[in-house]
Design a protein around this motif. Sequence first.
Motif, PDB file in Angstrom:
ATOM      1  N   ALA A   1      18.736   1.260 -10.850  1.00  0.00           N
ATOM      2  CA  ALA A   1      17.708   0.548 -10.079  1.00  0.00           C
ATOM      3  C   ALA A   1      16.456   1.408 -10.005  1.00  0.00           C
ATOM      4  O   ALA A   1      16.443   2.574 -10.414  1.00  0.00           O
ATOM      5  N   ALA A   2      15.409   0.807  -9.476  1.00  0.00           N
ATOM      6  CA  ALA A   2      14.147   1.526  -9.281  1.00  0.00           C
ATOM      7  C   ALA A   2      13.400   0.902  -8.122  1.00  0.00           C
ATOM      8  O   ALA A   2      13.498  -0.315  -7.872  1.00  0.00           O
ATOM      9  N   THR A   3      12.654   1.731  -7.413  1.00  0.00           N
ATOM     10  CA  THR A   3      11.840   1.277  -6.288  1.00  0.00           C
ATOM     11  C   THR A   3      10.415   1.748  -6.503  1.00  0.00           C
ATOM     12  O   THR A   3      10.185   2.930  -6.783  1.00  0.00           O
ATOM     13  N   VAL A   4       9.471   0.826  -6.378  1.00  0.00           N
ATOM     14  CA  VAL A   4       8.053   1.144  -6.555  1.00  0.00           C
ATOM     15  C   VAL A   4       7.421   1.342  -5.182  1.00  0.00           C
ATOM     16  O   VAL A   4       7.624   0.530  -4.270  1.00  0.00           O
ATOM     17  N   TYR A   5       6.656   2.427  -5.035  1.00  0.00           N
ATOM     18  CA  TYR A   5       5.934   2.729  -3.805  1.00  0.00           C
ATOM     19  C   TYR A   5       4.442   2.823  -4.116  1.00  0.00           C
ATOM     20  O   TYR A   5       4.039   3.078  -5.257  1.00  0.00           O
ATOM     21  N   CYS A   6       3.651   2.629  -3.089  1.00  0.00           N
ATOM     22  CA  CYS A   6       2.206   2.744  -3.272  1.00  0.00           C
ATOM     23  C   CYS A   6       1.580   3.382  -2.046  1.00  0.00           C
ATOM     24  O   CYS A   6       2.186   3.435  -0.966  1.00  0.00           O
ATOM     25  N   VAL A   7       0.357   3.862  -2.237  1.00  0.00           N
ATOM     26  CA  VAL A   7      -0.416   4.426  -1.141  1.00  0.00           C
ATOM     27  C   VAL A   7      -1.884   4.123  -1.410  1.00  0.00           C
ATOM     28  O   VAL A   7      -2.335   4.155  -2.571  1.00  0.00           O
ATOM     29  N   GLY A   8      -2.612   3.762  -0.374  1.00  0.00           N
ATOM     30  CA  GLY A   8      -4.043   3.525  -0.505  1.00  0.00           C
ATOM     31  C   GLY A   8      -4.804   4.834  -0.466  1.00  0.00           C
ATOM     32  O   GLY A   8      -4.522   5.712   0.363  1.00  0.00           O
ATOM     33  N   ILE A   9      -5.771   4.990  -1.363  1.00  0.00           N
ATOM     34  CA  ILE A   9      -6.497   6.255  -1.462  1.00  0.00           C
ATOM     35  C   ILE A   9      -7.996   6.007  -1.575  1.00  0.00           C
ATOM     36  O   ILE A   9      -8.446   4.891  -1.859  1.00  0.00           O
ATOM     37  N   GLU A  10      -8.733   7.072  -1.338  1.00  0.00           N
ATOM     38  CA  GLU A  10     -10.170   7.085  -1.589  1.00  0.00           C
ATOM     39  C   GLU A  10     -10.412   7.965  -2.813  1.00  0.00           C
ATOM     40  O   GLU A  10     -10.192   9.173  -2.769  1.00  0.00           O
ATOM     41  N   ALA A  11     -10.825   7.347  -3.904  1.00  0.00           N
ATOM     42  CA  ALA A  11     -11.179   8.070  -5.126  1.00  0.00           C
ATOM     43  C   ALA A  11     -12.640   7.747  -5.406  1.00  0.00           C
ATOM     44  O   ALA A  11     -12.967   6.792  -6.115  1.00  0.00           O
ATOM     45  N   TYR A  12     -13.505   8.533  -4.832  1.00  0.00           N
ATOM     46  CA  TYR A  12     -14.927   8.203  -4.835  1.00  0.00           C
ATOM     47  C   TYR A  12     -15.734   9.501  -4.886  1.00  0.00           C
ATOM     48  O   TYR A  12     -15.458  10.450  -4.161  1.00  0.00           O
TER      49      TYR A  12
ATOM     50  N   TYR B   1     -12.991   5.401   2.636  1.00  0.00           N
ATOM     51  CA  TYR B   1     -13.342   4.229   1.835  1.00  0.00           C
ATOM     52  C   TYR B   1     -12.188   3.920   0.891  1.00  0.00           C
ATOM     53  O   TYR B   1     -11.940   4.648  -0.068  1.00  0.00           O
ATOM     54  N   LEU B   2     -11.445   2.879   1.197  1.00  0.00           N
ATOM     55  CA  LEU B   2     -10.276   2.498   0.406  1.00  0.00           C
ATOM     56  C   LEU B   2     -10.743   1.720  -0.826  1.00  0.00           C
ATOM     57  O   LEU B   2     -11.159   0.571  -0.716  1.00  0.00           O
ATOM     58  N   ASN B   3     -10.679   2.349  -1.988  1.00  0.00           N
ATOM     59  CA  ASN B   3     -11.123   1.684  -3.213  1.00  0.00           C
ATOM     60  C   ASN B   3     -10.130   1.812  -4.357  1.00  0.00           C
ATOM     61  O   ASN B   3     -10.415   1.383  -5.474  1.00  0.00           O
ATOM     62  N   ALA B   4      -8.942   2.378  -4.073  1.00  0.00           N
ATOM     63  CA  ALA B   4      -7.965   2.549  -5.146  1.00  0.00           C
ATOM     64  C   ALA B   4      -6.565   2.604  -4.564  1.00  0.00           C
ATOM     65  O   ALA B   4      -6.375   2.865  -3.370  1.00  0.00           O
ATOM     66  N   VAL B   5      -5.606   2.365  -5.422  1.00  0.00           N
ATOM     67  CA  VAL B   5      -4.191   2.429  -5.051  1.00  0.00           C
ATOM     68  C   VAL B   5      -3.471   3.306  -6.061  1.00  0.00           C
ATOM     69  O   VAL B   5      -3.620   3.114  -7.275  1.00  0.00           O
TER      70      VAL B   5
ATOM     71  N   GLY C   1     -13.741  -2.792  -2.279  1.00  0.00           N
ATOM     72  CA  GLY C   1     -13.503  -1.604  -1.482  1.00  0.00           C
ATOM     73  C   GLY C   1     -13.800  -1.884  -0.023  1.00  0.00           C
ATOM     74  O   GLY C   1     -14.616  -2.758   0.301  1.00  0.00           O
ATOM     75  N   VAL C   2     -13.149  -1.140   0.867  1.00  0.00           N
ATOM     76  CA  VAL C   2     -13.325  -1.410   2.297  1.00  0.00           C
ATOM     77  C   VAL C   2     -13.248  -0.091   3.068  1.00  0.00           C
ATOM     78  O   VAL C   2     -12.483   0.806   2.719  1.00  0.00           O
ATOM     79  N   GLN C   3     -14.080   0.018   4.129  1.00  0.00           N
ATOM     80  CA  GLN C   3     -14.019   1.165   5.028  1.00  0.00           C
ATOM     81  C   GLN C   3     -12.856   0.960   5.989  1.00  0.00           C
ATOM     82  O   GLN C   3     -12.684  -0.117   6.561  1.00  0.00           O
ATOM     83  N   VAL C   4     -12.021   1.996   6.152  1.00  0.00           N
ATOM     84  CA  VAL C   4     -10.854   1.894   7.042  1.00  0.00           C
ATOM     85  C   VAL C   4     -10.919   2.991   8.083  1.00  0.00           C
ATOM     86  O   VAL C   4     -11.548   4.035   7.886  1.00  0.00           O
ATOM     87  N   ARG C   5     -10.233   2.745   9.205  1.00  0.00           N
ATOM     88  CA  ARG C   5     -10.122   3.706  10.289  1.00  0.00           C
ATOM     89  C   ARG C   5      -8.662   4.027  10.507  1.00  0.00           C
ATOM     90  O   ARG C   5      -7.785   3.175  10.341  1.00  0.00           O
ATOM     91  N   ALA C   6      -8.382   5.267  10.885  1.00  0.00           N
ATOM     92  CA  ALA C   6      -7.008   5.690  11.117  1.00  0.00           C
ATOM     93  C   ALA C   6      -6.390   4.913  12.274  1.00  0.00           C
ATOM     94  O   ALA C   6      -7.068   4.546  13.233  1.00  0.00           O
ATOM     95  N   GLY C   7      -5.084   4.673  12.179  1.00  0.00           N
ATOM     96  CA  GLY C   7      -4.365   3.962  13.228  1.00  0.00           C
ATOM     97  C   GLY C   7      -4.435   2.459  13.132  1.00  0.00           C
ATOM     98  O   GLY C   7      -3.898   1.765  13.997  1.00  0.00           O
ATOM     99  N   LYS C   8      -5.061   1.923  12.102  1.00  0.00           N
ATOM    100  CA  LYS C   8      -5.147   0.480  11.913  1.00  0.00           C
ATOM    101  C   LYS C   8      -4.231   0.055  10.763  1.00  0.00           C
ATOM    102  O   LYS C   8      -3.560   0.878  10.146  1.00  0.00           O
TER     103      LYS C   8
END
Length: 888
Positions: free
Chosen positions: A539-550, A617-621, A754-761
């Motif tokens: 089996a396999a499990t795919v994970y992701c994380v939102g990042i700022e690559a800017y 600034y969340l613009n990549a995964v 892309g979107v501006q994000v705040r911690a805790g949301k």
Amino acid sequence: EELKRGLKKSTKAIIRDLYVGRGKEKVQYALPSSGKTNERISSLPYSAPLHRVHPRDLLPNNLLTPFQAENDHHLKDTYNYMTIQSDIRIPKRYFRVLHDEERRLKYDAAIKRAIDKIHAEAKDARVLNLGCGAGINTMIALKHGAHHVTASERWLYMAMATKENLLNNGYSDDQVKVIYKRPTDLSLLRDVPISCNLCICDVLDDGLLSSGMIPAVKHALDQLLLPDAIVMPSSATLYAQAVEIRTPSIDGLDLSAIDSYRFHPTYTCGVDFTTDAYTALSAPMQVFTFDMLMPPESSEKQILDVTFSKRGKFNAILFWYDLTLIDDITLSTNPMRDENLPSSMRAAIQFMPGQIAVNDGIVLPVTCAHNTVGIHFSVEDAEYDHVSKRDASFPKYHFHMLRDEGRLAAYADAIERQIGKIKANGDQARVLDIGTGSGVLAMLAARSGAESVVACDTHPSLVHVARRNVAANGLGSKISVFKRDVALLERGKHVPYDGCNMIVLDVFDAGLTGDHVLFLLDAARKRLASSSCAVVPAAATVYCVGIEAYTSEIHGFNMSAFNKYRWDSSYEATYMRDQPYRVLTKPKRVFEFFFDDSQKSKGKETVLKMETIAHGYLNAVCFWFDLHMDEEETITTAPPGIGKGGVIEDATILGDFDGSKAKASMQDSLRRVQDTISSNPRSEAFVSHENEEEQSDEQLGDEAKGEKIKGSTEERREEAHEILATLENAEEDSSANESTEHYWGQALQYLERGVQVRAGKKIALLAKRQSDKIHFSLKEGVGSWVGKPPWKIEWGGGASVESPHFQRVHYCQLLVNDFLMRLRCKRFAPIEKDMKMIVAHCGSLFLDPQSLTDVYHYLVMLEVFFDWEEHSPGATLESMSKGHLRLG
């Protein structure tokens, strides 16, 4: 009878000589007294019939000119295709140059020193920047007081980026002129307004000369510079070393058959080495020194006596260079240096025609030659153990794959456990290896006790390697290797009538499913597998994380406009440790795949509620996968700081929960940019100190303004402490923090919005499986559109006018279609003939060696792929032609 006796006698004599080692003596010929030979370099006549010019020698003395390549009927399509492909590949790779601090700081110091020298003589600094890239060196020169800069760039989109960056940083047209031309096409007055007294040449590549540095500097010295001009770099010294690059044995299995395919048309470029990728067999030697104030006008050849210090198989030359920018300021690509190495420049390797057995103390003459646009090493008289196969279509990532020892160890253990379970049930292990490659998984299964193993692959050279490896390890009675797609195998003909009760496979890419693994596995299960069939991996499990690559600010310059060249419609394979980025969300599980069919996999689409842990600034995964070999073992391709199961192991990822570090970093970047603009005496965009704080507040956005609310800050800090507390156990286990780098790498996808994000949301992210590839996007209406490269925008100039940049790239597809039609009729020479001509004259045509290497492999693989006798439904051109992340 007499002939038979003579033949028998001579045969015995030959066998006796081979037994005692006779026949390997080398005759030492007298070398030229000077040790060097020179031939003047010239251009081919304009009327030369290029289709009859065969580049048998990689260093021709009669060089092809861009004018001929653009107008010759037999070569112009290939040349135009290469030019456009390089044009669209270079901008994305240039981010590595922008973030190369060592290279940037050295050029900054050298440019400042050169301009100070000119000012000390009471002269204005007039600069000619050859290969200006994104304009960073141009702006550095202006920042340090250059009166005027002429920035020349051979690539269209890099020239466009330079112009845009200059305007964004307050530099006007009376200070700088950007020219989109090849360096040798520049002319005084028309392009360069006045003779310059400083030349900055950044036309560099891993092979030093193959991008055309010497012709560019020579043309500038002859026509564009003053007699006392300063040239940067002032000199370059080339070094070389004999090395051995071989595939190691895995658990006693001999995999050396793949080494016969270690071939490259010129030299490796643009790829970092794996750990212990090569073994040095000799000491480093100085080969050539180039004085850029007096660049060579003729080719040069010299013979070096290489004294070997270790026993081994000499099959490659490792070479690098030291650049003297000015005075004592130098840049080096020496791989033996532990520090001060530029991250965007590396040593290169040229493979020899085969392997030469060497011992400690022997001396072998190696010929080193250059023709001002290329470097080549050869051994004119040597006895090779075997000669390499010159197959440019061979998938190079298989060398890196066999260097992934952690992956192979996990496969070996899981295969042994599964075969043990099958035998414990009183059954025979009948194994199917899908996409066998080098055959290593099939051999691991046979050695673990499988009675029969069927291995298949579609690439003819890989099949040849697998068969040779199987024979070398004495497993031919158990393993059958077929050149056939798994979807075309038949029971009773290729596999046993009872079917296979175990499947092993590794046909994964960085995004797990991009190489059609689900289709291949489904076809094998329907046609070839028994009712109870084990699969490794299970089996396999795919994970992701939102990042700022800017990239916002580099060296005090606003480079945010250059970010549009990041975007692509699909994900790319990379190592995140090589990328500058910030993690903005907690890791989240995306999809689960059960290859053994023990559970039903979920749908093709899911909505993820990503919990943010930092401002930005969340613009990549970034996404990766955990590969579950069985219920006992799992390996992961997670990026640094994240472990199996998406668990954060590095506490520093959560160290900016309140956004203070991001805010301070952004304010510091804004201050440096504003200082740069305000220091320009001819800039109208002077920013006063009173307005500085207001502008920084505006650009920080809502997330920075929210930090002024003390109550919410304290709450976020308390939440951050709770999260950090859960990491204490993980930090105590030092082994958990060690991240193993697997050959797949991680998948990086840039979002359309892309979107501006705040911690805790929380932010919603949509994940879809489209054509076996995973694609991420923000919820409709969230965020704003990101910039895209000009060739990715289909419409422009009006509602019904197609973008000329889009048409330009579409022209490449038309050329490929035309090439495929030529391929089917069997009346034209293979594409490799044209590519060899381009490779041999790469420097004189001012092409990009790394793009040329990638396109060369793609086109030759395209030719092999469409020339197969039968259609392979499970094979894809993308999977066969993908690049390798490391050189192993």
